[in-house]
Design a protein around this motif. Structure first.
Motif, mmCIF file in Angstrom:
data_model
loop_
_atom_site.group_PDB
_atom_site.id
_atom_site.type_symbol
_atom_site.label_atom_id
_atom_site.label_comp_id
_atom_site.label_asym_id
_atom_site.label_seq_id
_atom_site.Cartn_x
_atom_site.Cartn_y
_atom_site.Cartn_z
ATOM 1 N N THR A 87 0.820 -1.212 0.000
ATOM 2 C CA THR A 87 0.000 0.000 0.000
ATOM 3 C C THR A 87 0.851 1.259 0.000
ATOM 4 O OG1 THR A 87 -1.777 1.182 1.153
ATOM 5 C CG2 THR A 87 -0.196 0.011 2.530
ATOM 6 N N ASP A 88 0.242 2.339 -0.494
ATOM 7 C CA ASP A 88 0.867 3.657 -0.394
ATOM 8 C C ASP A 88 0.323 4.430 0.806
ATOM 9 O OD1 ASP A 88 -1.677 4.433 -1.224
ATOM 10 O OD2 ASP A 88 -1.030 5.131 -3.194
ATOM 11 N N LEU A 89 -0.634 3.831 1.530
ATOM 12 C CA LEU A 89 -1.277 4.431 2.702
ATOM 13 C C LEU A 89 -1.977 5.755 2.385
ATOM 14 C CD1 LEU A 89 1.319 3.669 5.515
ATOM 15 C CD2 LEU A 89 -0.835 2.474 5.026
ATOM 16 N N ALA A 90 -2.312 5.936 1.112
ATOM 17 C CA ALA A 90 -3.013 7.155 0.719
ATOM 18 C C ALA A 90 -4.195 6.863 -0.196
ATOM 19 C CB ALA A 90 -2.052 8.126 0.034
ATOM 20 N N THR A 91 -3.996 5.962 -1.168
ATOM 21 C CA THR A 91 -5.055 5.723 -2.145
ATOM 22 C C THR A 91 -5.355 4.254 -2.409
ATOM 23 O OG1 THR A 91 -3.523 5.731 -4.032
ATOM 24 C CG2 THR A 91 -4.487 7.865 -3.367
ATOM 25 N N PHE A 92 -4.386 3.370 -2.197
ATOM 26 C CA PHE A 92 -4.529 2.004 -2.689
ATOM 27 C C PHE A 92 -3.857 0.984 -1.777
ATOM 28 C CE2 PHE A 92 -2.934 -1.541 -5.270
ATOM 29 C CZ PHE A 92 -4.110 -1.982 -5.856
ATOM 30 N N GLY A 93 -4.448 -0.177 -1.703
ATOM 31 C CA GLY A 93 -3.841 -1.300 -1.002
ATOM 32 C C GLY A 93 -4.170 -2.600 -1.707
ATOM 33 N N TRP A 94 -3.254 -3.553 -1.622
ATOM 34 C CA TRP A 94 -3.431 -4.877 -2.212
ATOM 35 C C TRP A 94 -3.163 -5.919 -1.130
ATOM 36 C CZ3 TRP A 94 -5.250 -6.619 -6.764
ATOM 37 C CH2 TRP A 94 -5.031 -7.954 -7.067
ATOM 38 N N LEU A 95 -4.193 -6.639 -0.740
ATOM 39 C CA LEU A 95 -4.068 -7.713 0.244
ATOM 40 C C LEU A 95 -3.609 -8.967 -0.480
ATOM 41 C CD1 LEU A 95 -4.515 -9.075 3.005
ATOM 42 C CD2 LEU A 95 -6.961 -9.238 2.413
ATOM 43 N N CYS A 96 -2.547 -9.580 0.018
ATOM 44 C CA CYS A 96 -2.002 -10.757 -0.672
ATOM 45 C C CYS A 96 -1.312 -11.693 0.317
ATOM 46 C CB CYS A 96 -1.031 -10.326 -1.766
ATOM 47 S SG CYS A 96 0.291 -9.229 -1.231
ATOM 48 N N ASP A 97 -0.942 -12.840 -0.204
ATOM 49 C CA ASP A 97 -0.226 -13.867 0.559
ATOM 50 C C ASP A 97 -0.931 -14.236 1.861
ATOM 51 O OD1 ASP A 97 1.684 -14.215 -1.383
ATOM 52 O OD2 ASP A 97 3.150 -12.891 -0.454
ATOM 53 N N VAL A 98 -2.250 -14.298 1.821
ATOM 54 C CA VAL A 98 -3.013 -14.704 3.007
ATOM 55 C C VAL A 98 -2.894 -16.214 3.141
ATOM 56 C CG1 VAL A 98 -5.263 -14.755 4.118
ATOM 57 C CG2 VAL A 98 -4.609 -12.785 2.705
ATOM 58 N N TYR A 99 -2.405 -16.645 4.291
ATOM 59 C CA TYR A 99 -2.204 -18.079 4.526
ATOM 60 C C TYR A 99 -2.553 -18.401 5.977
ATOM 61 C CZ TYR A 99 -0.263 -22.726 4.617
ATOM 62 O OH TYR A 99 -0.131 -24.085 4.746
ATOM 63 N N VAL A 100 -3.362 -19.434 6.159
ATOM 64 C CA VAL A 100 -3.689 -19.950 7.488
ATOM 65 C C VAL A 100 -3.152 -21.370 7.573
ATOM 66 C CG1 VAL A 100 -5.547 -20.542 9.108
ATOM 67 C CG2 VAL A 100 -5.749 -18.495 7.662
ATOM 68 N N ASP A 101 -2.380 -21.647 8.607
ATOM 69 C CA ASP A 101 -1.838 -22.986 8.822
ATOM 70 C C ASP A 101 -2.961 -24.019 8.754
ATOM 71 O OD1 ASP A 101 -1.153 -25.256 11.007
ATOM 72 O OD2 ASP A 101 0.703 -24.520 10.077
ATOM 73 N N ARG A 102 -2.694 -25.143 8.135
ATOM 74 C CA ARG A 102 -3.726 -26.164 7.917
ATOM 75 C C ARG A 102 -4.421 -26.589 9.214
ATOM 76 N NH1 ARG A 102 -4.344 -28.506 3.108
ATOM 77 N NH2 ARG A 102 -2.909 -27.885 1.459
ATOM 78 N N GLU A 103 -3.694 -26.654 10.297
ATOM 79 C CA GLU A 103 -4.283 -27.087 11.580
ATOM 80 C C GLU A 103 -5.225 -26.049 12.181
ATOM 81 O OE1 GLU A 103 -1.455 -28.538 14.421
ATOM 82 O OE2 GLU A 103 -0.325 -29.618 12.876
ATOM 83 N N HIS A 104 -5.224 -24.828 11.655
ATOM 84 C CA HIS A 104 -6.035 -23.752 12.229
ATOM 85 C C HIS A 104 -7.117 -23.262 11.270
ATOM 86 C CE1 HIS A 104 -3.529 -23.329 15.824
ATOM 87 N NE2 HIS A 104 -2.591 -23.782 15.022
ATOM 88 N N ARG A 105 -7.301 -23.962 10.174
ATOM 89 C CA ARG A 105 -8.334 -23.581 9.210
ATOM 90 C C ARG A 105 -9.707 -23.993 9.719
ATOM 91 N NH1 ARG A 105 -5.091 -25.200 3.646
ATOM 92 N NH2 ARG A 105 -3.407 -23.708 4.029
ATOM 93 N N GLY A 106 -10.721 -23.337 9.181
ATOM 94 C CA GLY A 106 -12.097 -23.667 9.521
ATOM 95 C C GLY A 106 -12.590 -23.053 10.816
ATOM 96 N N GLN A 107 -11.824 -22.103 11.360
ATOM 97 C CA GLN A 107 -12.195 -21.464 12.622
ATOM 98 C C GLN A 107 -12.445 -19.966 12.454
ATOM 99 O OE1 GLN A 107 -9.751 -22.863 15.990
ATOM 100 N NE2 GLN A 107 -8.771 -24.222 14.516
#
Length: 145
Positions: free
Chosen positions: A69-89
């Motif tokens: 992000t530039d903290l002014a106009t735009f942001g891109w959320l990426c590389d979201v990862y949840v460990d397999r043992e903690h998914r579904g919560q």
């Protein structure tokens, strides 16, 4: 920033808490969009982003996301990862909500992401399909992660 989350999880942007070796392992071995990504690339990307880690009650990192992000106009959320043992919560949604809430004071015109199969996770955090996808264009990068 540290926020309470579902269950015993907490989310923080504190870079000292991040386990980049673990993040690299997750992304390079289990995230289809980043398979084979080098440790150097993970570190460089993290260094140029706002990083969010989710931690269990014992302080172990169990999820990760980053925002470019530039903290002014735009942001891109990426590389979201949840460990397999903690998914579904609900942790993926909570992580997206933490990103949204953290960036709210900046009043960005647009916070975007791309997902192949987790539309419902992000919809629960307020993300909607892009109204005019035909307006988006990219210059494809090299095939290597």
């Amino acid at each position: 920033m540290i926020t309470p989350t579902a269950g015993a999880y907490r989310i923080s942007t504190d870079p000292d808490l991040l386990d980049l070796d673990l993040v690299h392992h997750w992304l390079s071995t289990d995230a289809f969009w980043a398979l084979g990504r080098s440790r150097e690339t993970v570190e460089k990307a993290a260094g140029a982003s706002i990083n969010f880690g989710a931690y269990d009650g014992e302080g172990r990192q169990v999820a990760y996301a980053r925002v470019v992000t530039d903290l002014a106009t735009f942001g891109w959320l990426c590389d979201v990862y949840v460990d397999r043992e903690h998914r579904g919560q609900g942790l993926g949604t909570r992580l997206a909500e933490a990103v949204r809430d953290h960036l709210a004071p900046y009043r960005l015109k647009r916070l975007m992401l791309s997902t192949l199969d987790a539309h419902e996770v992000y919809a629960r955090a307020g993300f909607v399909p892009f109204a005019e996808p035909q307006n988006l264009m990219i210059i494809p990068g090299p095939a290597a992660p």
